[in-house]
Design an enzyme around this catalytic site. Structure first.
Site, PDB file in Angstrom:
ATOM      1  N   LYS A 193      28.836   9.628 -27.809  1.00  0.00           N
ATOM      2  CA  LYS A 193      28.760   8.357 -27.090  1.00  0.00           C
ATOM      3  C   LYS A 193      28.181   7.291 -28.011  1.00  0.00           C
ATOM      4  O   LYS A 193      27.451   7.598 -28.956  1.00  0.00           O
ATOM      5  CB  LYS A 193      27.877   8.510 -25.836  1.00  0.00           C
ATOM      6  CG  LYS A 193      27.899   7.311 -24.891  1.00  0.00           C
ATOM      7  CD  LYS A 193      27.013   7.565 -23.688  1.00  0.00           C
ATOM      8  CE  LYS A 193      27.059   6.408 -22.696  1.00  0.00           C
ATOM      9  NZ  LYS A 193      26.145   6.627 -21.542  1.00  0.00           N
ATOM     10  N   HIS A 244      21.752  -1.712 -28.068  1.00  0.00           N
ATOM     11  CA  HIS A 244      20.398  -2.163 -27.766  1.00  0.00           C
ATOM     12  C   HIS A 244      20.225  -3.532 -28.415  1.00  0.00           C
ATOM     13  O   HIS A 244      19.312  -3.756 -29.209  1.00  0.00           O
ATOM     14  CB  HIS A 244      19.359  -1.158 -28.272  1.00  0.00           C
ATOM     15  CG  HIS A 244      18.445  -0.687 -27.181  1.00  0.00           C
ATOM     16  ND1 HIS A 244      17.119  -0.441 -27.357  1.00  0.00           N
ATOM     17  CD2 HIS A 244      18.673  -0.438 -25.866  1.00  0.00           C
ATOM     18  CE1 HIS A 244      16.564  -0.039 -26.216  1.00  0.00           C
ATOM     19  NE2 HIS A 244      17.497  -0.032 -25.302  1.00  0.00           N
ATOM     20  N   ASN A 245      21.130  -4.447 -28.034  1.00  0.00           N
ATOM     21  CA  ASN A 245      21.227  -5.731 -28.713  1.00  0.00           C
ATOM     22  C   ASN A 245      20.081  -6.682 -28.382  1.00  0.00           C
ATOM     23  O   ASN A 245      19.405  -7.190 -29.276  1.00  0.00           O
ATOM     24  CB  ASN A 245      22.558  -6.397 -28.352  1.00  0.00           C
ATOM     25  CG  ASN A 245      23.753  -5.557 -28.747  1.00  0.00           C
ATOM     26  OD1 ASN A 245      23.671  -4.725 -29.634  1.00  0.00           O
ATOM     27  ND2 ASN A 245      24.881  -5.775 -28.078  1.00  0.00           N
ATOM     28  N   HIS A 246      19.879  -6.945 -27.105  1.00  0.00           N
ATOM     29  CA  HIS A 246      18.852  -7.908 -26.718  1.00  0.00           C
ATOM     30  C   HIS A 246      17.451  -7.463 -27.132  1.00  0.00           C
ATOM     31  O   HIS A 246      16.681  -8.256 -27.687  1.00  0.00           O
ATOM     32  CB  HIS A 246      18.912  -8.169 -25.209  1.00  0.00           C
ATOM     33  CG  HIS A 246      20.008  -9.117 -24.802  1.00  0.00           C
ATOM     34  ND1 HIS A 246      21.239  -9.127 -25.413  1.00  0.00           N
ATOM     35  CD2 HIS A 246      20.063 -10.079 -23.838  1.00  0.00           C
ATOM     36  CE1 HIS A 246      21.996 -10.060 -24.853  1.00  0.00           C
ATOM     37  NE2 HIS A 246      21.310 -10.649 -23.894  1.00  0.00           N
ATOM     38  N   GLN A 299      10.283   5.295 -22.277  1.00  0.00           N
ATOM     39  CA  GLN A 299      11.193   6.212 -22.955  1.00  0.00           C
ATOM     40  C   GLN A 299      10.782   7.680 -22.789  1.00  0.00           C
ATOM     41  O   GLN A 299       9.717   7.997 -22.267  1.00  0.00           O
ATOM     42  CB  GLN A 299      11.242   5.856 -24.438  1.00  0.00           C
ATOM     43  CG  GLN A 299      11.796   4.463 -24.697  1.00  0.00           C
ATOM     44  CD  GLN A 299      13.259   4.347 -24.362  1.00  0.00           C
ATOM     45  OE1 GLN A 299      14.120   4.832 -25.091  1.00  0.00           O
ATOM     46  NE2 GLN A 299      13.569   3.707 -23.250  1.00  0.00           N
ATOM     47  N   GLN A 345      11.381  -1.589 -24.658  1.00  0.00           N
ATOM     48  CA  GLN A 345      10.712  -0.305 -24.528  1.00  0.00           C
ATOM     49  C   GLN A 345      10.010   0.084 -25.834  1.00  0.00           C
ATOM     50  O   GLN A 345      10.286  -0.457 -26.896  1.00  0.00           O
ATOM     51  CB  GLN A 345      11.720   0.782 -24.149  1.00  0.00           C
ATOM     52  CG  GLN A 345      12.568   0.441 -22.951  1.00  0.00           C
ATOM     53  CD  GLN A 345      13.868  -0.253 -23.304  1.00  0.00           C
ATOM     54  OE1 GLN A 345      13.950  -0.983 -24.272  1.00  0.00           O
ATOM     55  NE2 GLN A 345      14.886  -0.014 -22.498  1.00  0.00           N
ATOM     56  N   HIS A 379      24.583  -4.544 -16.791  1.00  0.00           N
ATOM     57  CA  HIS A 379      24.233  -3.414 -17.652  1.00  0.00           C
ATOM     58  C   HIS A 379      24.406  -2.077 -16.938  1.00  0.00           C
ATOM     59  O   HIS A 379      24.787  -1.080 -17.561  1.00  0.00           O
ATOM     60  CB  HIS A 379      22.785  -3.570 -18.135  1.00  0.00           C
ATOM     61  CG  HIS A 379      22.414  -2.666 -19.259  1.00  0.00           C
ATOM     62  ND1 HIS A 379      22.934  -2.802 -20.524  1.00  0.00           N
ATOM     63  CD2 HIS A 379      21.577  -1.608 -19.313  1.00  0.00           C
ATOM     64  CE1 HIS A 379      22.431  -1.868 -21.306  1.00  0.00           C
ATOM     65  NE2 HIS A 379      21.612  -1.133 -20.610  1.00  0.00           N
TER      66      HIS A 379
END
Length: 745
Positions: free
Chosen positions: A93, A97-99, A316, A242, A50
């Site tokens: 861009k 945030h798949n997982h 965050q 998060q 990542h």
């Protein structure tokens, strides 16, 4: 301060943290000693896929990245930066945030939105628009419904509260995403050229501040979590998801832009993946300096956090800011005004090392350069092997599929396609997002193939889209990815824009599986070829591997393309909707006897194995240039590209917006199913006023483009070869309400 003493971890510890044994050995060489646990944790996140792109960077380097309009090298800053002229630039861009979204869809999606917007405003750009690309499993599954509703609510709640319009996107369903949904978020912002903030650090003695929210244990190990397959044990890693606060982010946006405006910021970076350690290492390595950081000073919202927890937390709404020495009070006053933390936690050194202290002890001492992408992080050449299915898909023979026999069967296919969740309107999703914030969205009441957002104070607008048909890419990664780039460009062109550059989100399975890596390599090759053809360099993006489960296998390879275009003047905006009955309908481009990988073949006929649709990149390039000429000459009343669902679907979408219909004649040179429902590329439908017909045909003849008169716009009814296939009201209901019915909302 004293060096911390603790039992040293072993290679087994390293393996549990996701490191390879040879990587552990390399860490020992770099440090000239075994690492302590904090140091090993640092390397584990910074060398995760990542953060380091260790399994992809050798191929990413091959992507075209040069253009006179590029103001930053790909991957050099937090986002891509493209010159729009008149002293303004666009930062844009896309990231995944798949997982996190697979485990906790609301917070996973919400924090994806927050993170991508921070990448934009960290550069000094004010975000003005968002898009998203979402992939889910079988819509009939309760799990899919839960994930979709949670993701959409997370995106909507965060984006709406943050105050940035979500202006478009895509939603796609397939069984391959049952375990691994994909949530890709795109953001674009505007900044004055010359006022771009850099993600760097230099100047010995310059203070280092952490600003924004406090640090907690949420998100610890998020980067490592994103670098492994989803499994039954993944739910045990919920702390790696998060928690976002859009109202805090709004304050952080305004404070950050104000601080950058002072001119006293040396460097600034979002604390996204891997938190403090990522920002400190990347900024230091880029500036060829070091830092000394006292973790005791980090504002935390949980007691007794260990040093490694503070370093790796992905809480965050936080930034790392390096400020000119002596200007601390100016920065602190601004953040105090916005009621945000602004705490000096260290200073810049000339050591090129990162030294972290906790409770009076030195808990980590590592070289910045060896942690980061392009520095000492490992880079691997993975083996790849063509999967057996690839040649099997190529054996597909259209003659093994019966053509549609009559109007009744055409009607059956039409109803299936217009109501299919991959083609039906996503208005229920769009209605959860506020796309009117900022009052600059120009495609609010003007449907078009891409989103158009005005740049305040200018005639210009940005034109943005996200595109990828993953079924095509699975069938042929190189061709399918070239089609994804081409369709993104086609959508921008059909809207009246000029394609400029792309960002990408490369979603694939496990890179250690040779067949998966073959898909990745093919996608890079196809993207390179198409980007070079259209002059749209890659400004950066995101690689998301490990979208794979132990029982469900990998997702379709999904290289999502986020493309930026510009529109010089407002009068170029072109709608996809037919305008009035009596207008003539033309097809620009040539049909093919091709139904490969179409929604019709895949879901109506149930044939899963076929190659990518017919595609010729030179033909595509020519058709797009012709389309630009037609729009520039104001020779057309509407323009809509032919894509998912084929020609009939494109015509239906163009007709129903204004409650109109169409009457067309099929071309007997082709099978009816291929002509109406095939998805061969490089085709555009245009409508024209009868008074403009001669001018349109003159332009088309001069261009040497293939074209044909299909028929005309009518007051109602979708008619093919004299037979009404659907009433306009039924088509509008099928297309407009089927997704809501499937979701029971």
């Amino acid at each position: 301060m004293a060096q911390v003493t603790e039992a040293l971890p072993t290679v087994e510890t390293a393996k549990k943290l996701g490191l390879l044994p040879e990587e552990y050995d390399r860490i020992c060489e770099i440090l000239n000693r075994p690492p302590n646990f904090t140091e090993l944790s640092i390397f584990s996140v910074m060398w995760s896929e990542h953060c380091s792109y260790k399994n992809s960077i050798v191929w990413l380097k091959k992507l075209p990245k040069d253009s006179p309009k590029m103001l930053a090298k790909a991957g050099e800053e937090n986002a891509g930066l493209v010159d729009l002229g008149e002293g303004i630039a666009c930062a844009f861009k896309i990231e995944s945030h798949n997982h996190p979204s697979a485990l906790e869809p609301y917070q996973g999606a919400a924090t994806g939105v927050g993170g991508i917007n921070r990448d934009i405003f960290t550069m000094g750009a004010r975000p003005i628009a968002q898009l998203n690309s979402l992939r889910f499993g079988n819509i009939d599954l309760p799990k899919t419904k839960r994930l979709l509703k949670g993701v959409v609510k997370g995106i909507g709640d965060y984006g709406n509260a943050f105050g940035i319009p979500t202006v478009g996107g895509e939603v796609f369903f397939d069984d391959c995403y049952n375990v691994n949904p994909l949530v890709n978020a795109f953001s674009a912002g505007i900044v004055e050229v010359g006022k771009v903030a850099k993600a760097t650090s230099y100047g010995v003695g310059n203070p280092v501040f952490i600003v924004g929210s406090s640090t907690g244990k949420d998100g610890i190990g998020g980067a490592s979590f994103a670098s492994e397959d989803i499994s039954e044990k993944s739910t045990e890693k919920l702390p790696a998801v998060q928690v976002g606060d859009p109202f805090m982010e709004k304050l952080l946006l305004e404070a950050t832009l104000e601080v950058i405006e002072t001119g006293h910021v040396v460097g600034i970076q979002d604390m996204g993946a891997a938190g403090i350690i990522c920002s400190t290492s990347e900024m230091s390595a880029k500036g060829e300096h070091g830092m000394e950081i006292n973790l005791d000073l980090v504002p935390s919202r949980q007691q007794n956090m260990k040093g490694w927890e503070l370093l790796l937390s992905e809480s965050q709404e936080r930034m790392l800011v390096v400020v000119e020495k002596g200007k601390e009070h100016i920065i602190q006053d601004i953040f105090e005004k916005w009621d945000l933390n602004c705490v000096q936690i260290g200073e810049v050194t000339d050591t090129k090392r990162l030294r972290f202290y906790r409770d009076g002890e030195l808990v980590a001492d590592v070289p910045a350069e060896d942690l980061v992408l392009g520095g000492g992080a490992p880079q691997y050449h993975r083996e790849y092997t063509e999967p057996a299915y690839y040649q099997e898909f190529k054996k597909f023979d259209i003659q093994t599929v019966a053509d549609v026999a009559n109007a009744e069967e055409i009607r059956s296919v039409a109803r299936h396609l217009l109501s299919h969740p991959n083609i039906a309107s996503k208005k229920w999703v769009a209605e959860q997002y506020d796309h009117t914030i900022g009052t600059s969205t120009r495609t609010f009441n003007t449907p078009a193939d891409a989103a158009v957002v005005q740049i305040r104070g200018t005639e210009k607008a940005i034109v943005i889209t996200v595109d990828c048909n993953a079924r095509y890419v699975n069938a042929d990664p190189e061709v399918g990815t070239a089609i994804a780039v081409s369709e993104a460009a086609r959508n921008i062109v059909c809207t009246g824009g000029e394609p400029l550059a792309i960002t990408n989100n490369l979603n694939f399975g496990n890179p250690y599986v040779p067949e998966v890596y073959w898909q990745f390599v093919g996608a890079i090759k196809g993207m390179s070829r198409a980007c070079e053809k259209f002059g749209t360099p890659v400004t950066g993006g995101n690689v998301s591997f490990y979208n794979q489960s132990s029982d469900g296998g990998p997702v379709f390879p999904t290289p999502t393309i986020g493309m930026l275009g510009e529109m010089a003047t407002p009068d170029l905006l072109t709608t996809l909707a037919f305008q009035e009955a009596g207008d003539l309908i033309y097809l620009v481009g040539s049909s093919k006897n091709d139904i490969a990988s179409s929604e019709y073949l895949y879901s109506y006929r149930g044939v899963k194995a076929s190659p990518a649709p017919a595609f010729d990149i030179d033909e595509e390039y020519h058709i797009q240039n012709v389309t630009k000429e037609l729009i520039s000459a104001k020779a057309v009343a509407s323009v809509h590209d032919v894509s998912d669902g084929g020609l009939f679907t494109a015509l239906a979408e163009a007709a129903i917006w204004n409650n109109l219909g169409f009457a067309i004649e099929s071309d007997r040179e082709f099978r009816k199913d291929a002509f109406l429902f095939g998805e061969s590329q490089s085709r555009v439908i245009v409508s024209v006023k009868p008074a403009q017909q001669a001018a349109l045909e003159h332009l088309l003849l001069d261009s040497n483009a293939s074209f044909s008169l299909l028929g005309k716009v009518t007051a109602g009814g979708l008619t093919v070869d004299g037979a009404e296939i659907l009433a306009t009201a039924e088509a509008k209901d099928l297309h407009g309400n089927s997704l809501q019915r499937a979701l029971n909302v």
